[in-house]
Every structure is written in C-alpha cells, then in structure tokens.
Design a protein around this motif. Structure first.
Motif, PDB file in Angstrom:
ATOM      1  N   MET A   1       0.843  -1.200   0.000  1.00 25.56           N
ATOM      2  CA  MET A   1       0.000   0.000   0.000  1.00 25.56           C
ATOM      3  C   MET A   1       0.875   1.246   0.000  1.00 25.56           C
ATOM      4  O   MET A   1       1.831   1.337   0.770  1.00 25.56           O
ATOM      5  N   LEU A   2       0.583   2.183  -0.879  1.00 21.54           N
ATOM      6  CA  LEU A   2       1.332   3.417  -1.041  1.00 21.54           C
ATOM      7  C   LEU A   2       2.749   3.188  -1.548  1.00 21.54           C
ATOM      8  O   LEU A   2       3.573   4.097  -1.514  1.00 21.54           O
ATOM      9  N   ASP A   3       3.035   1.965  -2.004  1.00 17.65           N
ATOM     10  CA  ASP A   3       4.354   1.695  -2.551  1.00 17.65           C
ATOM     11  C   ASP A   3       4.439   2.215  -3.982  1.00 17.65           C
ATOM     12  O   ASP A   3       3.490   2.093  -4.762  1.00 17.65           O
ATOM     13  N   VAL A   4       5.574   2.815  -4.308  1.00 21.48           N
ATOM     14  CA  VAL A   4       5.825   3.281  -5.672  1.00 21.48           C
ATOM     15  C   VAL A   4       7.117   2.639  -6.156  1.00 21.48           C
ATOM     16  O   VAL A   4       7.992   2.282  -5.361  1.00 21.48           O
ATOM     17  N   VAL A   5       7.225   2.483  -7.459  1.00 21.80           N
ATOM     18  CA  VAL A   5       8.384   1.809  -8.039  1.00 21.80           C
ATOM     19  C   VAL A   5       9.568   2.769  -8.104  1.00 21.80           C
ATOM     20  O   VAL A   5       9.485   3.833  -8.718  1.00 21.80           O
ATOM     21  N   TRP A   6      10.651   2.385  -7.456  1.00 23.92           N
ATOM     22  CA  TRP A   6      11.892   3.162  -7.522  1.00 23.92           C
ATOM     23  C   TRP A   6      12.658   2.813  -8.798  1.00 23.92           C
ATOM     24  O   TRP A   6      13.182   3.682  -9.475  1.00 23.92           O
ATOM     25  N   ALA A   7      12.701   1.515  -9.112  1.00 23.50           N
ATOM     26  CA  ALA A   7      13.377   1.060 -10.327  1.00 23.50           C
ATOM     27  C   ALA A   7      12.792  -0.280 -10.749  1.00 23.50           C
ATOM     28  O   ALA A   7      12.376  -1.079  -9.912  1.00 23.50           O
ATOM     29  N   ASN A  17       7.990   3.067   0.022  1.00 23.33           N
ATOM     30  CA  ASN A  17       6.705   3.547   0.503  1.00 23.33           C
ATOM     31  C   ASN A  17       6.650   5.064   0.346  1.00 23.33           C
ATOM     32  O   ASN A  17       7.490   5.782   0.896  1.00 23.33           O
ATOM     33  N   ALA A  18       5.677   5.555  -0.413  1.00 18.97           N
ATOM     34  CA  ALA A  18       5.605   6.983  -0.731  1.00 18.97           C
ATOM     35  C   ALA A  18       5.435   7.844   0.518  1.00 18.97           C
ATOM     36  O   ALA A  18       6.046   8.911   0.640  1.00 18.97           O
ATOM     37  N   LEU A  19       4.616   7.383   1.472  1.00 18.93           N
ATOM     38  CA  LEU A  19       4.383   8.165   2.684  1.00 18.93           C
ATOM     39  C   LEU A  19       5.651   8.246   3.530  1.00 18.93           C
ATOM     40  O   LEU A  19       6.023   9.326   4.009  1.00 18.93           O
ATOM     41  N   VAL A  20       6.310   7.108   3.695  1.00 20.67           N
ATOM     42  CA  VAL A  20       7.551   7.094   4.478  1.00 20.67           C
ATOM     43  C   VAL A  20       8.610   7.958   3.800  1.00 20.67           C
ATOM     44  O   VAL A  20       9.359   8.687   4.456  1.00 20.67           O
ATOM     45  N   TYR A  21       8.637   7.896   2.467  1.00 20.85           N
ATOM     46  CA  TYR A  21       9.618   8.698   1.727  1.00 20.85           C
ATOM     47  C   TYR A  21       9.358  10.189   1.922  1.00 20.85           C
ATOM     48  O   TYR A  21      10.294  10.982   2.099  1.00 20.85           O
ATOM     49  N   LEU A  22       8.076  10.580   1.909  1.00 21.04           N
ATOM     50  CA  LEU A  22       7.725  11.980   2.133  1.00 21.04           C
ATOM     51  C   LEU A  22       8.145  12.421   3.530  1.00 21.04           C
ATOM     52  O   LEU A  22       8.722  13.505   3.710  1.00 21.04           O
ATOM     53  N   LEU A  23       7.860  11.585   4.526  1.00 20.09           N
ATOM     54  CA  LEU A  23       8.241  11.920   5.899  1.00 20.09           C
ATOM     55  C   LEU A  23       9.758  12.024   6.037  1.00 20.09           C
ATOM     56  O   LEU A  23      10.272  12.896   6.749  1.00 20.09           O
ATOM     57  N   TRP A  24      10.469  11.131   5.338  1.00 21.71           N
ATOM     58  CA  TRP A  24      11.933  11.193   5.385  1.00 21.71           C
ATOM     59  C   TRP A  24      12.432  12.464   4.697  1.00 21.71           C
ATOM     60  O   TRP A  24      13.394  13.094   5.138  1.00 21.71           O
ATOM     61  N   VAL A  50      17.351   2.857   5.128  1.00 25.26           N
ATOM     62  CA  VAL A  50      15.931   2.880   5.482  1.00 25.26           C
ATOM     63  C   VAL A  50      15.074   2.268   4.375  1.00 25.26           C
ATOM     64  O   VAL A  50      14.172   1.459   4.637  1.00 25.26           O
ATOM     65  N   PHE A  51      15.366   2.632   3.131  1.00 28.52           N
ATOM     66  CA  PHE A  51      14.581   2.121   2.008  1.00 28.52           C
ATOM     67  C   PHE A  51      15.227   0.906   1.341  1.00 28.52           C
ATOM     68  O   PHE A  51      14.666   0.339   0.399  1.00 28.52           O
ATOM     69  N   GLY A  52      16.395   0.522   1.816  1.00 30.78           N
ATOM     70  CA  GLY A  52      17.020  -0.718   1.370  1.00 30.78           C
ATOM     71  C   GLY A  52      17.577  -0.718  -0.039  1.00 30.78           C
ATOM     72  O   GLY A  52      17.903  -1.787  -0.575  1.00 30.78           O
ATOM     73  N   ILE A  53      17.726   0.444  -0.646  1.00 29.58           N
ATOM     74  CA  ILE A  53      18.210   0.471  -2.026  1.00 29.58           C
ATOM     75  C   ILE A  53      19.685   0.076  -2.091  1.00 29.58           C
ATOM     76  O   ILE A  53      20.147  -0.509  -3.074  1.00 29.58           O
ATOM     77  N   GLY A  54      20.414   0.372  -1.019  1.00 28.66           N
ATOM     78  CA  GLY A  54      21.810  -0.040  -0.964  1.00 28.66           C
ATOM     79  C   GLY A  54      21.951  -1.554  -1.017  1.00 28.66           C
ATOM     80  O   GLY A  54      22.836  -2.090  -1.699  1.00 28.66           O
TER      81      GLY A  54
END
Length: 225
Positions: A1-7, A17-24, A50-54
C-alpha cells in the motif's frame, strides 16, 4: 500500500513507501535547516538503509541490464541513490532560498555561487563516475564523508570555532528579537534584513544588524562543488 516503483530492472521491481519517503524528505529538510551539511548524510542513510536500495544495489552487482549508459544493474542503482540524494538537496535549497528571501536574509551572490558550484560538481561527478561506481565503493566513500562531516561538526563545538562565529551569532540573535517585536506589533512588513550589499569581482560585503561581513565569492563555489 502506497508503494511506488523506484526502479524496474528486467521485471524486478524495487519499491519504496511513498508516505515514508515523504516523511523522510521532511526529516532531511529539517536536518538541513538546523545542522546543515549533515542533511546530505541523512538523505544517503535513507536511500541506502531505510529504504534498502543499498542492499538491492549490492545484490544486483554484475546483473546485466540494457539501460542507456549502463550494463551493470548494481551500478545503475548506485547512481539512482546519488541522484535521489541530489534531489533532496535541491528541494531543500529551493525552500531555504524562498524562506531566507522572505526574511530578507538572503545574500544572493553567495547563494548563486553556491548553486553554480553544486550544479558543476554534480555534472562533473556524472561525467567522471556515472555508471562506474559499485555499491560497495559508494558506501565506503559515503562512510568516509560521514566521518569527515562529523569531525567538522565536532570542531564547531570548540572555543576557536565559536569565536569565529560570534559576530554572526549575535547579529542573528538581534534579528530574531526584532522579528519577535515586530510580529507582536503587527508590523512584520517593516522588518529590515541585509543592508549595504556591495558586490565586487572577488568579494561581497554587507551589514546585518550591527555587524559588517565580508564573504569571498569563490568560497561558496568551492564548497558547493
């Protein structure tokens, strides 16, 4: 829910997560406005940990991709992290510029110089290292930068550093007191900020609440770069 594709790499979708990203985003902006350069570190912490992209960049090291300018998925993801950090910095710079201009505290020659340095530095980084930096290397550089900035912040707590900023701190305190007084009187529009701004080829001078300041026009350019 509220997830958006980074890649999306060959059908493998990496989401945030779009909401978590906005808060960050908001958190990073607050750090930028209070602590300064450490906001860039927090932006990197968000993307890397936090977002695990690393972790994704490390996992996909060596995976072949057909993306213009890239053949390695891990290096592509590393560059998306770098770009994400830059975007957060740009948004903060825009918001801060508007805020400082409204407060009549913007020294525009220094701001322009810093902005040019930042743009040039980012572009040179793309030319020199775009698609070339693996996740492990980037994390190592990021860790080193964290230690350097932490060392600088510790230095700012020393008596010597405090003395060098004494005039600016006192002027800022007088400014805040004036803001409070005018707000209580309903005359905030009468607030005065930077005065006697003079720009030469090498330096900018101005007065601010009882103190005179002189800034090199090249220092912000170098710092931004």
């Amino acid at each position: 829910m509220l997830d958006v594709v980074w890649a999306d790499i060959d059908g493998t979708q990496i989401t945030v997560n779009a909401l978590v990203y906005l808060l960050w985003f908001i958190w990073v902006g607050w750090i930028f406005s209070t602590v300064g350069a450490f906001g860039g570190i927090m932006a990197g912490v968000g993307h890397l940990s936090v977002f695990g992209i690393g972790d994704w960049a490390a996992k996909m090291k060596g995976v072949k991709v057909n993306i213009p300018g890239y053949t390695d998925a891990g290096k592509y993801l590393t560059d998306t992290i770098r770009f994400g950090n830059s975007v957060q910095t740009w948004f903060n710079a825009i918001a801060s510029t508007i805020n400082w201009q409204m407060q009549k505290r913007l020294v525009w020659p220094a701001g322009i110089s810093l902005g040019i340095g930042g743009v040039l530095g980012a572009q040179v980084g793309v030319w020199v290292t775009g698609g070339q930096v693996a996740a492990a290397v980037y994390m190592g550089i990021f860790g080193l930068a964290t230690y350097l900035i932490a060392g600088y912040m510790i230095y700012q707590l020393t008596p010597r550093a405090k003395r060098s900023k004494k005039a600016g701190k006192e002027a800022a305190q007088r400014f805040q007191q004036k803001v409070k007084e005018l707000r209580e009187q309903g005359k905030l529009h009468e607030l005065e900020g930077i005065r006697n701004l003079k720009v030469s080829l090498t330096a900018t001078t101005f007065d601010f609440y009882g103190e005179s300041f002189k800034l090199s026009n090249y220092s912000p350019l170098i710092v931004g770069f």
